[in-house]
Design an enzyme around this catalytic site. Structure first.
Site, short mmCIF file in Angstrom:
data_model
loop_
_atom_site.label_atom_id
_atom_site.label_comp_id
_atom_site.label_asym_id
_atom_site.label_seq_id
_atom_site.Cartn_x
_atom_site.Cartn_y
_atom_site.Cartn_z
N LEU A 1 -46.31 16.33 16.88
CA LEU A 1 -47.01 16.61 15.61
C LEU A 1 -47.50 18.07 15.59
O LEU A 1 -48.70 18.33 15.59
CB LEU A 1 -48.18 15.64 15.42
CG LEU A 1 -48.73 15.56 13.99
CD1 LEU A 1 -47.76 14.85 13.06
CD2 LEU A 1 -50.10 14.88 13.96
N ARG B 1 -46.50 22.09 13.78
CA ARG B 1 -46.45 22.61 12.40
C ARG B 1 -45.44 21.82 11.56
O ARG B 1 -45.77 21.35 10.47
CB ARG B 1 -46.05 24.10 12.42
CG ARG B 1 -47.11 25.02 12.98
CD ARG B 1 -46.56 26.42 13.17
NE ARG B 1 -45.56 26.45 14.21
CZ ARG B 1 -45.72 27.03 15.41
NH1 ARG B 1 -46.85 27.65 15.69
NH2 ARG B 1 -44.76 27.00 16.30
N ILE B 2 -44.22 21.65 12.08
CA ILE B 2 -43.18 20.96 11.30
C ILE B 2 -43.48 19.47 11.22
O ILE B 2 -43.36 18.85 10.16
CB ILE B 2 -41.79 21.23 11.91
CG1 ILE B 2 -41.44 22.72 11.75
CG2 ILE B 2 -40.72 20.35 11.24
CD1 ILE B 2 -40.21 23.16 12.53
N SER C 1 -47.83 13.13 20.88
CA SER C 1 -47.82 14.48 21.44
C SER C 1 -48.66 14.40 22.71
O SER C 1 -49.40 13.43 22.89
CB SER C 1 -48.40 15.49 20.45
OG SER C 1 -49.70 15.10 20.08
N ARG C 2 -48.54 15.39 23.59
CA ARG C 2 -49.26 15.31 24.86
C ARG C 2 -50.76 15.33 24.63
O ARG C 2 -51.52 14.66 25.33
CB ARG C 2 -48.82 16.43 25.79
CG ARG C 2 -47.39 16.26 26.30
CD ARG C 2 -46.88 17.52 26.90
NE ARG C 2 -46.92 18.62 25.93
CZ ARG C 2 -46.55 19.86 26.17
NH1 ARG C 2 -46.11 20.18 27.36
NH2 ARG C 2 -46.61 20.78 25.22
N THR C 3 -51.20 16.09 23.61
CA THR C 3 -52.62 16.17 23.29
C THR C 3 -52.84 15.58 21.91
O THR C 3 -52.17 16.00 20.96
CB THR C 3 -53.08 17.65 23.26
OG1 THR C 3 -52.44 18.34 24.34
CG2 THR C 3 -54.57 17.76 23.38
N ARG D 1 -34.31 19.81 18.63
CA ARG D 1 -33.24 20.39 19.43
C ARG D 1 -32.39 19.24 19.99
O ARG D 1 -32.94 18.19 20.34
CB ARG D 1 -33.80 21.20 20.61
CG ARG D 1 -34.40 22.53 20.24
CD ARG D 1 -33.32 23.55 19.85
NE ARG D 1 -33.88 24.86 19.53
CZ ARG D 1 -34.10 25.29 18.29
NH1 ARG D 1 -33.85 24.53 17.25
NH2 ARG D 1 -34.58 26.52 18.08
N ASP E 1 -29.59 16.95 12.85
CA ASP E 1 -29.31 18.34 12.45
C ASP E 1 -28.99 19.19 13.67
O ASP E 1 -28.57 20.34 13.52
CB ASP E 1 -30.54 18.92 11.72
CG ASP E 1 -30.28 20.30 11.14
OD1 ASP E 1 -29.22 20.47 10.50
OD2 ASP E 1 -31.12 21.21 11.32
N GLU F 1 -23.89 22.53 20.46
CA GLU F 1 -23.45 22.99 19.13
C GLU F 1 -22.43 24.12 19.27
O GLU F 1 -22.57 24.95 20.17
CB GLU F 1 -24.67 23.47 18.35
CG GLU F 1 -25.63 22.32 18.07
CD GLU F 1 -26.96 22.79 17.48
OE1 GLU F 1 -27.08 23.97 17.10
OE2 GLU F 1 -27.87 21.98 17.43
N HIS G 1 -26.95 22.03 11.84
CA HIS G 1 -28.13 22.84 12.16
C HIS G 1 -28.55 23.72 10.97
O HIS G 1 -28.56 24.96 11.07
CB HIS G 1 -27.88 23.70 13.41
CG HIS G 1 -29.15 24.13 14.09
ND1 HIS G 1 -29.27 24.26 15.44
CD2 HIS G 1 -30.36 24.48 13.58
CE1 HIS G 1 -30.50 24.66 15.75
NE2 HIS G 1 -31.17 24.81 14.62
#
Ligand code: NDP
Length: 314
Positions: free
Chosen positions: A153, A155-156, A175-177, A233, A257, A262, A280
């Protein structure tokens, strides 16, 4: 401020960015030189900044060959192709292009989620193949009101979650935090997130820390009615495990994506009607690529003028 010097363009970039760099700075396009090694032998001492793409980064050997290099400026938000610890040890600052691409990447992630759950691309293929005249299209999965997990979680990921709120989805994240200022439920592991969601959207950073995070076990936790979206990724997903899970119907579908190698896409995915395959393109709009180019130019200009970057990586 850095003493006047050359800006080294290490990889192909957006044509408008290449043009602006060449107009504004003494710029050398390393990848276009007939003999890059000869250039580095003779003129490496002139280079003060390097500009590269998220895809190519700057190799440690190139950093080591440039004694006055002070900044590596990336076009793109991911920068795992550059060894930041190595750069730091050499006194080189690194920047990327955060924030400006969040909306377009999140738009595409949500578009991919809807596509794969409602089978938009597959249904389009069905019409084009003339199959509609023979039988109506099979039923698909509802999107609104579903449980969606955001893996990473940042920015994107937050931009994806904000959009999904409009669909009345129940949003959890891993997320880890835990993130302080969000109304979404934190789940400690990717496996638990997958187990309790109908779909998982992958928006973590790439690099060694997240390699294979979406493992066979996570895919099995998502299950035969679960969907995967990956705009982060290819390295984050165990791709052979994903191919097997899709082939065997152990997950319902995937919108991808990004891929491990790739532009090569595994045959097992190319053959499946249950996956959406995109080349992508999540940040690939005129508006966002221009904003990324502007941020690259701002970073270079500020580094050359003041010795600092506008958007250094943490
Ligand atoms: P951020 O750094 O803002 O967010 C990354 C998030 O990943 C953080 O919240 C971080 O939280 C989380 N994270 C990192 N490691 C783990 C882990 N092991 N387990 C769970 N969560 C983890 O990055 P952005 O949102 O700006 O970008 C995310 C990625 O999207 C980029 O790194 C890039 O690879 C990809 N991207 C892809 C594009 C495309 O064209 N498809 C375009 C742009 C970006 P915490 O540290 O608390 O774990």
């Amino acid at each position: 401020p850095a003493a006047p010097g050359t800006v080294l363009q290490v990889s192909p970039l957006l044509p408008a960015l290449e043009k602006a760099l060449a107009e504004r700075h003494r710029t050398v396009r390393l990848h276009e030189l007939p003999d890059p090694a000869a250039y580095l032998r003779e003129e490496a001492g002139d280079v003060v900044a390097a500009v590269t793409s998220a895809r190519f980064g700057v190799a440690n050997s190139l950093m080591d060959a440039l004694p006055r290099l002070g900044a590596i400026v990336h076009f793109g938000v991911g920068y795992e192709t550059t060894d930041v610890a190595h750069a730091r040890a050499r006194g080189i600052d690194v920047s990327n292009t955060p924030d400006v691409l969040d909306d377009c990447v999140a738009d595409l992630a949500v578009g991919g989620l809807i596509d794969v759950m409602r089978e938009l691309s597959a249904a389009d293929r069905y019409v084009r193949a003339g199959k509609w005249t023979a039988a109506p299209y099979p039923l698909t999965s509802r999107v609104s009101g579903k449980r969606v997990g955001i893996l990473g979680l940042g920015r994107i990921g937050r931009a994806v979650a904000r959009r999904l709120e409009g669909f009345g989805t129940d949003i959890a994240y891993c997320s880890r935090t835990p993130v302080a200022d969000v109304p979404y439920r934190h789940v400690p592991t990717a496996r638990e997130l997958a187990a309790e969601c109908d779909a998982v959207v992958v928006t973590v950073a790439g690099g060694p820390g997240t390699r294979g995070l979406v493992s066979a076990e996570v895919l099995d936790a998502l299950g035969p009615r679960g969907f995967l979206v990956n705009v982060a990724r290819g390295s984050v997903v165990d791709e052979p495990a994903l191919v097997a899970a899709v082939r065997e119907g152990r997950i319902a579908g995937a919108a991808l994506d990004v891929f491990a190698d790739e532009p090569n896409v595994p045959q097992g995915l190319l053959e499946s009607d249950r996956v959406l395959l995109l080349p992508h393109v999540a940040s690939g709009t005129h508006e966002t690529r221009q904003a990324m180019a502007d941020l690259v130019l701002d970073n270079v200009r500020r580094f050359l003028a003041e010795g600092v970057l506008v958007t250094p990586v943490p």
